[in-house]
Write a protein that holds these residues in place. Sequence first.
Motif, PDB file in Angstrom:
ATOM      1  N   ILE A  25       8.549  14.843   6.208  1.00 59.22           N
ATOM      2  CA  ILE A  25       7.919  14.610   7.509  1.00 59.22           C
ATOM      3  C   ILE A  25       6.821  13.571   7.356  1.00 59.22           C
ATOM      4  O   ILE A  25       6.185  13.476   6.297  1.00 59.22           O
ATOM      5  CB  ILE A  25       7.341  15.934   8.088  1.00 59.22           C
ATOM      6  N   LEU A  26       6.609  12.766   8.396  1.00 58.77           N
ATOM      7  CA  LEU A  26       5.444  11.898   8.455  1.00 58.77           C
ATOM      8  C   LEU A  26       4.987  11.827   9.905  1.00 58.77           C
ATOM      9  O   LEU A  26       5.719  12.229  10.824  1.00 58.77           O
ATOM     10  CB  LEU A  26       5.742  10.489   7.938  1.00 58.77           C
ATOM     11  N   VAL A  27       3.772  11.331  10.108  1.00 60.95           N
ATOM     12  CA  VAL A  27       3.273  11.072  11.450  1.00 60.95           C
ATOM     13  C   VAL A  27       3.580   9.607  11.751  1.00 60.95           C
ATOM     14  O   VAL A  27       2.920   8.701  11.257  1.00 60.95           O
ATOM     15  CB  VAL A  27       1.766  11.371  11.563  1.00 60.95           C
ATOM     16  N   GLY A  28       4.610   9.394  12.567  1.00 60.28           N
ATOM     17  CA  GLY A  28       5.099   8.044  12.807  1.00 60.28           C
ATOM     18  C   GLY A  28       4.295   7.257  13.815  1.00 60.28           C
ATOM     19  O   GLY A  28       4.366   6.033  13.852  1.00 60.28           O
ATOM     20  N   GLU A  29       3.542   7.968  14.664  1.00 59.05           N
ATOM     21  CA  GLU A  29       2.606   7.350  15.600  1.00 59.05           C
ATOM     22  C   GLU A  29       1.465   8.329  15.845  1.00 59.05           C
ATOM     23  O   GLU A  29       1.676   9.536  15.877  1.00 59.05           O
ATOM     24  CB  GLU A  29       3.257   7.050  16.959  1.00 59.05           C
ATOM     25  N   LEU A  86       1.502   6.412  10.276  1.00 62.96           N
ATOM     26  CA  LEU A  86       1.587   5.060  10.814  1.00 62.96           C
ATOM     27  C   LEU A  86       0.914   5.065  12.176  1.00 62.96           C
ATOM     28  O   LEU A  86       1.428   5.649  13.126  1.00 62.96           O
ATOM     29  CB  LEU A  86       3.056   4.628  10.946  1.00 62.96           C
ATOM     30  N   GLY A  87      -0.247   4.453  12.278  1.00 68.04           N
ATOM     31  CA  GLY A  87      -0.993   4.470  13.526  1.00 68.04           C
ATOM     32  C   GLY A  87      -0.415   3.523  14.561  1.00 68.04           C
ATOM     33  O   GLY A  87       0.174   2.499  14.237  1.00 68.04           O
ATOM     34  N   TRP A  88      -0.577   3.883  15.835  1.00 60.94           N
ATOM     35  CA  TRP A  88      -0.192   3.002  16.945  1.00 60.94           C
ATOM     36  C   TRP A  88      -1.454   2.378  17.519  1.00 60.94           C
ATOM     37  O   TRP A  88      -2.354   3.108  17.912  1.00 60.94           O
ATOM     38  CB  TRP A  88       0.540   3.797  18.031  1.00 60.94           C
ATOM     39  N   SER A  89      -1.541   1.093  17.687  1.00 60.10           N
ATOM     40  CA  SER A  89      -0.720   0.045  17.131  1.00 60.10           C
ATOM     41  C   SER A  89      -1.622  -1.154  16.914  1.00 60.10           C
ATOM     42  O   SER A  89      -2.759  -1.178  17.379  1.00 60.10           O
ATOM     43  CB  SER A  89       0.441  -0.309  18.070  1.00 60.10           C
ATOM     44  N   TRP A  90      -1.112  -2.168  16.250  1.00 60.59           N
ATOM     45  CA  TRP A  90      -1.934  -3.296  15.823  1.00 60.59           C
ATOM     46  C   TRP A  90      -2.630  -3.989  17.010  1.00 60.59           C
ATOM     47  O   TRP A  90      -3.844  -4.117  17.037  1.00 60.59           O
ATOM     48  CB  TRP A  90      -1.082  -4.275  15.029  1.00 60.59           C
TER      49      TRP A  90
END
Length: 468
Positions: A271-275, A302-306
């Motif tokens: 599992i990962l935190v995709g956003e 992976l943070g949202w967003s650049w």
Amino acid sequence: MSASRTARPAGRTTTPPAARLGLLLSLLALLPLSALLVLGPQAPPAHAAVAATGLHVSGGRLLEANGNDFVMRGVNHAHTWYPSRTTAALSDIKALGANTVRVVLSTGDQWTKNDTADVANIVAQCKQNKVICVLEAHDTTGYGEQSAAVSLSRAADYWVSVRTALTGQENYVIVNIGNEPYGNTNYTGWTADTKAAIQKLRNAGFEHTLMVDAPNWGQDWSFTMRDNAASVFAADSLRNTMFSIHMYGVFDTAAKVSSYLNTFVAAGLPILVGEFGDMHSDGDPDEDAIMATTRSLGLGYLGWSWSGNGGGVEYLDMAAGFNANALTSWGQRIFKGTDGIGATSKQATVYGSSSGGGGGTTGSCAVGYTVSGQWSGGFQGEVVIRNTGSTAVNGWTLGWTFPDGQRVTQMWGATSSQNGSAVSAASASYTAVIDPGASVSLGFIASGTGGTGTPSAFTLNSTACARL
């Protein structure tokens, strides 16, 4: 990213109805916390993964081809809406320490298709910047509720259409089949549709790690993904699928964050935190808990967003106007804050051994350190050691230096000695062996009135370790 959070040009954002958001939160409130602790009736699959050619899942972990543990630390970039920004964005994101970038693509159903040549160029740029590419098809967002959204089957067809750009890139690319592939309508179809999409890609010859997003606009408040994850994983002939949860307003407390992620870890499912973001109109996500919990569990985020968000959620930009020298408060937090990318990212070994922004070269080990209890004149601590290499560790000595003059008075899981502020912990007989991808723990009680500051570095058998 749900339709209300999509980074797309002004005038092309559709906000989900307020009634739907209210229903989502009210349904979550009705669930007892204990409900978050149950995975569901399926047992985790007993069979081992088929030998993989690149990034692959084993023992509930994402590993590189050489067996090294890989923990994603990165952000999302909206390539399909801002293709002219991608070259600079990837370079800037890497310079800030990220080891992964999740790149937004389009199947051509809602936006201009990112064709084979474009996908090949993105992969080449990811490799040039030494980041792992998570490529996602965004047109599935909110399927069943968002009228323009397409099915996971359609997304799988897209990946087959650009397959020549991806073949041979298994060391560098993860295929995120479809972004947030169901809204809050007919989301029970997620399980069968996800299995079918995975099987379509395997039948087409894809050997990449596949990533699947949760329904309910990615937040899985219905626990559809959680309760069916084991059967979805077993449906992959290569056992090389990982699960992505998007944490926004549903995940507004540390308890909810921890409970959801720990359920997957306990079941041996990747599992990962995709956003995630630091705020949102559907509630205030607990970004500190998200980052601390993923760090302690050794999970990716992976943070949202650049940059480039619109439709009222411009606060989710990390860099104002795509300018790396103008980081927003959210950008400062995720790149430079506690448990942030700069402090925890480690470059994939396929690109060499240097860590991204995490502070120097590290060996095949990662260490987590927590203070689990505190009282006047003392505290209790726990240290987790993970073997991120491809061979077993048999006997170890862990070293660190206390910053506030603390002294260990009792230790279990290891035998301690101390010279000034420098601590040496030698493995006990029952913790001496750490298999690849496995972890062991030691605990201790320490005295000290100067504080409980965290050691800045750890060594295992004199080799510097990354931080969990």
